[in-house]
Design an enzyme around this catalytic site. Structure first.
Site, PDB file in Angstrom:
ATOM      1  CD  GLU A 187      -2.476   1.878   0.419  1.00  0.00           C
ATOM      2  OE1 GLU A 187      -3.220   1.112  -0.212  1.00  0.00           O
ATOM      3  OE2 GLU A 187      -2.376   3.111   0.169  1.00  0.00           O
TER       4      GLU A 187
ATOM      5  NE  ARG B 276     -16.690   5.450   0.406  1.00  0.00           N
ATOM      6  CZ  ARG B 276     -16.338   4.973  -0.784  1.00  0.00           C
ATOM      7  NH1 ARG B 276     -15.221   4.327  -0.937  1.00  0.00           N
ATOM      8  NH2 ARG B 276     -17.088   5.161  -1.832  1.00  0.00           N
TER       9      ARG B 276
ATOM     10  CE1 TYR C  44     -25.077   5.648   2.799  1.00  0.00           C
ATOM     11  CE2 TYR C  44     -25.837   6.320   0.633  1.00  0.00           C
ATOM     12  CZ  TYR C  44     -24.819   5.917   1.470  1.00  0.00           C
ATOM     13  OH  TYR C  44     -23.540   5.783   0.974  1.00  0.00           O
TER      14      TYR C  44
ATOM     15  CG  ASP D  79     -12.467   2.160  -8.587  1.00  0.00           C
ATOM     16  OD1 ASP D  79     -13.460   1.448  -8.879  1.00  0.00           O
ATOM     17  OD2 ASP D  79     -12.560   3.203  -7.908  1.00  0.00           O
TER      18      ASP D  79
HETATM   19  C1  LIG Z   1     -18.732   9.529  -4.402  1.00  0.00           C
HETATM   20  C2  LIG Z   1     -18.571   8.041  -4.560  1.00  0.00           C
HETATM   21  C3  LIG Z   1     -19.562   7.187  -4.066  1.00  0.00           C
HETATM   22  C4  LIG Z   1     -19.454   5.808  -4.229  1.00  0.00           C
HETATM   23  N1  LIG Z   1     -20.446   4.997  -3.755  1.00  0.00           N
HETATM   24  C5  LIG Z   1     -20.354   3.672  -3.917  1.00  0.00           C
HETATM   25  C6  LIG Z   1     -21.389   2.807  -3.421  1.00  0.00           C
HETATM   26  O1  LIG Z   1     -22.362   3.282  -2.846  1.00  0.00           O
HETATM   27  N2  LIG Z   1     -21.245   1.463  -3.600  1.00  0.00           N
HETATM   28  C7  LIG Z   1     -20.150   0.911  -4.229  1.00  0.00           C
HETATM   29  O2  LIG Z   1     -20.065  -0.314  -4.357  1.00  0.00           O
HETATM   30  N3  LIG Z   1     -19.161   1.716  -4.720  1.00  0.00           N
HETATM   31  C8  LIG Z   1     -19.239   3.062  -4.568  1.00  0.00           C
HETATM   32  N4  LIG Z   1     -18.231   3.866  -5.036  1.00  0.00           N
HETATM   33  C9  LIG Z   1     -17.080   3.262  -5.729  1.00  0.00           C
HETATM   34  C10 LIG Z   1     -16.053   2.689  -4.762  1.00  0.00           C
HETATM   35  O3  LIG Z   1     -15.684   3.662  -3.809  1.00  0.00           O
HETATM   36  C11 LIG Z   1     -14.825   2.232  -5.520  1.00  0.00           C
HETATM   37  O4  LIG Z   1     -15.193   1.525  -6.674  1.00  0.00           O
HETATM   38  C12 LIG Z   1     -13.960   1.315  -4.657  1.00  0.00           C
HETATM   39  O5  LIG Z   1     -13.564   1.988  -3.495  1.00  0.00           O
HETATM   40  C13 LIG Z   1     -12.735   0.841  -5.450  1.00  0.00           C
HETATM   41  O6  LIG Z   1     -11.889   0.109  -4.608  1.00  0.00           O
HETATM   42  P1  LIG Z   1     -10.414  -0.244  -5.095  1.00  0.00           P
HETATM   43  O7  LIG Z   1      -9.816  -0.999  -3.966  1.00  0.00           O
HETATM   44  O8  LIG Z   1     -10.448  -0.857  -6.441  1.00  0.00           O
HETATM   45  O9  LIG Z   1      -9.677   1.154  -5.292  1.00  0.00           O
HETATM   46  P2  LIG Z   1      -9.325   2.277  -4.223  1.00  0.00           P
HETATM   47  O10 LIG Z   1     -10.366   2.376  -3.174  1.00  0.00           O
HETATM   48  O11 LIG Z   1      -8.993   3.511  -5.012  1.00  0.00           O
HETATM   49  O12 LIG Z   1      -7.996   1.739  -3.516  1.00  0.00           O
HETATM   50  C14 LIG Z   1      -6.741   1.797  -4.149  1.00  0.00           C
HETATM   51  C15 LIG Z   1      -5.670   1.682  -3.074  1.00  0.00           C
HETATM   52  O13 LIG Z   1      -4.406   1.584  -3.711  1.00  0.00           O
HETATM   53  C16 LIG Z   1      -3.494   2.521  -3.144  1.00  0.00           C
HETATM   54  N5  LIG Z   1      -2.554   2.846  -4.213  1.00  0.00           N
HETATM   55  C17 LIG Z   1      -2.725   3.692  -5.247  1.00  0.00           C
HETATM   56  N6  LIG Z   1      -1.668   3.653  -6.078  1.00  0.00           N
HETATM   57  C18 LIG Z   1      -0.803   2.741  -5.557  1.00  0.00           C
HETATM   58  C19 LIG Z   1       0.453   2.229  -5.980  1.00  0.00           C
HETATM   59  N7  LIG Z   1       1.020   2.648  -7.128  1.00  0.00           N
HETATM   60  N8  LIG Z   1       1.077   1.300  -5.217  1.00  0.00           N
HETATM   61  C20 LIG Z   1       0.501   0.861  -4.059  1.00  0.00           C
HETATM   62  N9  LIG Z   1      -0.689   1.322  -3.613  1.00  0.00           N
HETATM   63  C21 LIG Z   1      -1.353   2.229  -4.366  1.00  0.00           C
HETATM   64  C22 LIG Z   1      -4.363   3.663  -2.672  1.00  0.00           C
HETATM   65  O14 LIG Z   1      -3.718   4.410  -1.652  1.00  0.00           O
HETATM   66  C23 LIG Z   1      -5.598   2.905  -2.162  1.00  0.00           C
HETATM   67  O15 LIG Z   1      -5.451   2.477  -0.838  1.00  0.00           O
HETATM   68  C24 LIG Z   1     -18.321   5.255  -4.900  1.00  0.00           C
HETATM   69  C25 LIG Z   1     -17.327   6.109  -5.381  1.00  0.00           C
HETATM   70  C26 LIG Z   1     -17.438   7.482  -5.233  1.00  0.00           C
HETATM   71  C27 LIG Z   1     -16.358   8.381  -5.775  1.00  0.00           C
END
Ligand SMILES: Cc1cc2nc3c(=O)[nH]c(=O)nc-3n(C[C@H](O)[C@H](O)[C@H](O)COP(=O)(O)OP(=O)(O)OC[C@H]3O[C@@H](n4cnc5c(N)ncnc54)[C@H](O)[C@@H]3O)c2cc1C
Length: 403
Positions: free
Chosen positions: A31, A105, A214, A291
């Site tokens: 991370e 979250r 909510y 993502d």
């Molecule tokens: C306003 C908003 C509301 C949302 N509401 C919902 C909802 O109601 N329900 C739902 O299912 N989804 C929702 N989402 C979407 C959801 O938040 C994301 O899809 C989800 O958090 C993605 O998780 P992730 O682990 O793929 O990415 P992230 O949460 O972006 O995690 C990526 C991690 O990688 C780390 N990182 C980044 N680059 C590097 C690197 N090069 N090397 C090592 N570490 C790194 C970051 O620090 C972070 O900890 C919402 C999004 C937004 C913006």
């Protein structure tokens, strides 16, 4: 044997670590941040997320921290009237085998983190930003921003919207800026207008704007997310902004909507981004997840749910394909890509046709949505909440040629 490396300790990365460890892999999570955690307040979870929690062994803990809302409610932000609601009661739960819920979250991330800490097969490292990788027939080498190099049997890029791993796997440049600005706040429940303290995920849809709220954290607070299609040109994440800026985008909405927004404070702004879907998000021993693989606008409330499903699918693919890790990652990609593409594209469509229309476009929306009864809504949502196995061409596997 070297561990499997995961770049990113968000919801997706931790879920993948759990799934892979449960299925027999040793995992190291890398991370970038100096601490593991989540920003932002609430998140909605469809029944498909609970199916994934069960597969990851955290179903009970996840269910304990959720608030179980009883409807999804769509309101007209100009007239102040309800357009339609979808009940989330027994027929919904029976149909999809699980509830619809909202959680904090931080609580959700905490459940995943605790389970990772309890698993001796998972190592968690902070201040470890992955900047690039190399691979050969025997494994992957991930290079960190410090210059340190780590060997792994494979690398999963769960490093979010601005993924460095994606830059190498796909190389499709910066994310697409949607021009939509989202402002987030949290309202103590006693400050939420009493007549609007609904046990629902409520969405007020208006011309080029919408408001979502909510209850959260055992009804202590209301999560408030308001969005304006204001053609914002640049990406932005978590910038503190004035209440005045937020209100400016909602002057054309009903007094009920404005009264909710007035109670927000400590607003922070995000300019939303997504990407065009791509068919392939693997490169030999390297795969993307969450993502990093398929960033989407939040309008289906499914980004985190898709990351959780990815984690389960990836873990199962690696368990059956351990002797051919590149083949296993490709199989995961093949199983997931149509479903996530549909959610990415429909999230945009929902924004355009349900959340933000005006005039005749909005009247058509109202008419089409009111024509459906509760059962018809369950049919409409079957492909999504029924989980990746639900009968639907969008949940089929697609063949991707091995590079
Ligand atoms: C306003 C908003 C509301 C949302 N509401 C919902 C909802 O109601 N329900 C739902 O299912 N989804 C929702 N989402 C979407 C959801 O938040 C994301 O899809 C989800 O958090 C993605 O998780 P992730 O682990 O793929 O990415 P992230 O949460 O972006 O995690 C990526 C991690 O990688 C780390 N990182 C980044 N680059 C590097 C690197 N090069 N090397 C090592 N570490 C790194 C970051 O620090 C972070 O900890 C919402 C999004 C937004 C913006």
């Amino acid at each position: 044997m070297d561990p499997l490396l995961i770049a990113g300790g968000g919801i997706g990365g931790l879920a993948a670590a759990l799934g892979l460890a449960r299925n027999g892999s040793r995992v190291t999570v890398l991370e970038r941040a100096s601490a593991l955690g989540e920003i932002g307040a609430g998140i909605q979870l469809g029944p498909n997320a609970f199916r994934a929690f069960d597969a990851l062994g955290v179903g009970d803990a996840a269910r304990r921290m959720a608030v179980y809302i009883d409807r999804l409610r769509l309101m007209d932000a100009v007239s102040g009237e309800e357009i339609v609601h979808i009940p989330l009661d027994a027929p919904f739960r029976e149909r999809f085998g699980n509830p619809y819920a909202v959680v904090h979250r931080g609580d959700l991330h905490g459940v995943l983190l605790q389970a990772c800490r309890d698993d001796p097969a998972i190592a968690l490292r902070v201040k470890s930003e992955v900047v690039s990788y190399e691979q050969d027939a025997n494994g992957v080498t991930a290079t960190l921003s410090s210059g340190e190099r780590l060997q792994g049997v494979a690398l999963v890029g769960a490093d979010g919207l601005w993924s460095k791993v994606r830059a190498q796997v796909v190389g499709d440049g910066a994310p697409r800026v949607s021009g939509h600005t989202t402002y987030r706040s949290v309202i103590p429940t006693e400050r939420m207008p009493e007549a609007l303290r609904w046990n629902a995920a409520t969405l007020w849809a208006g011309p080029k704007c919408h408001v979502v709220h909510y209850p959260l954290s055992g009804w202590k607070v209301f999560n408030l997310v308001v969005t304006c299609h204001n053609d914002a040109p640049e990406p932005l994440a978590g910038k503190p902004v004035s209440a005045e800026e937020v209100h400016a985008g909602f002057r054309h909405t009903h007094e009920r909507v404005q009264s909710i927004i007035r109670h927000g404070s400590d607003w922070k702004a995000w300019v939303l981004c997504d990407r065009e879907p791509v068919l392939r998000w693997t490169d030999g021993r390297v795969a993307l997840l969450g993502d990093a693989a398929h960033p989407m606008l939040q309008y289906f409330a499914q980004g985190a749910c898709m990351a959780l499903e990815d984690a389960v699918c990836l873990a199962n693919a690696v368990a059956v394909g351990r002797d051919d890790i590149a083949g296993a990652l490709l199989s995961y990609n093949e199983q997931r890509v149509l479903r996530t593409t549909r959610v990415q594209l429909q999230s945009r469509e929902i924004g355009q046709h349900i959340y933000h229309p005006a005039g005749a476009h909005a009247a058509l929306r109202d008419s089409l949505m009111r024509a459906k009864d509760a059962n018809a809504w369950l049919d409409t949502l079957e492909w999504l909440y029924g989980g990746p196995q639900a009968e639907s061409p969008a949940n089929a596997r697609v063949k991707i040629a091995r590079a």
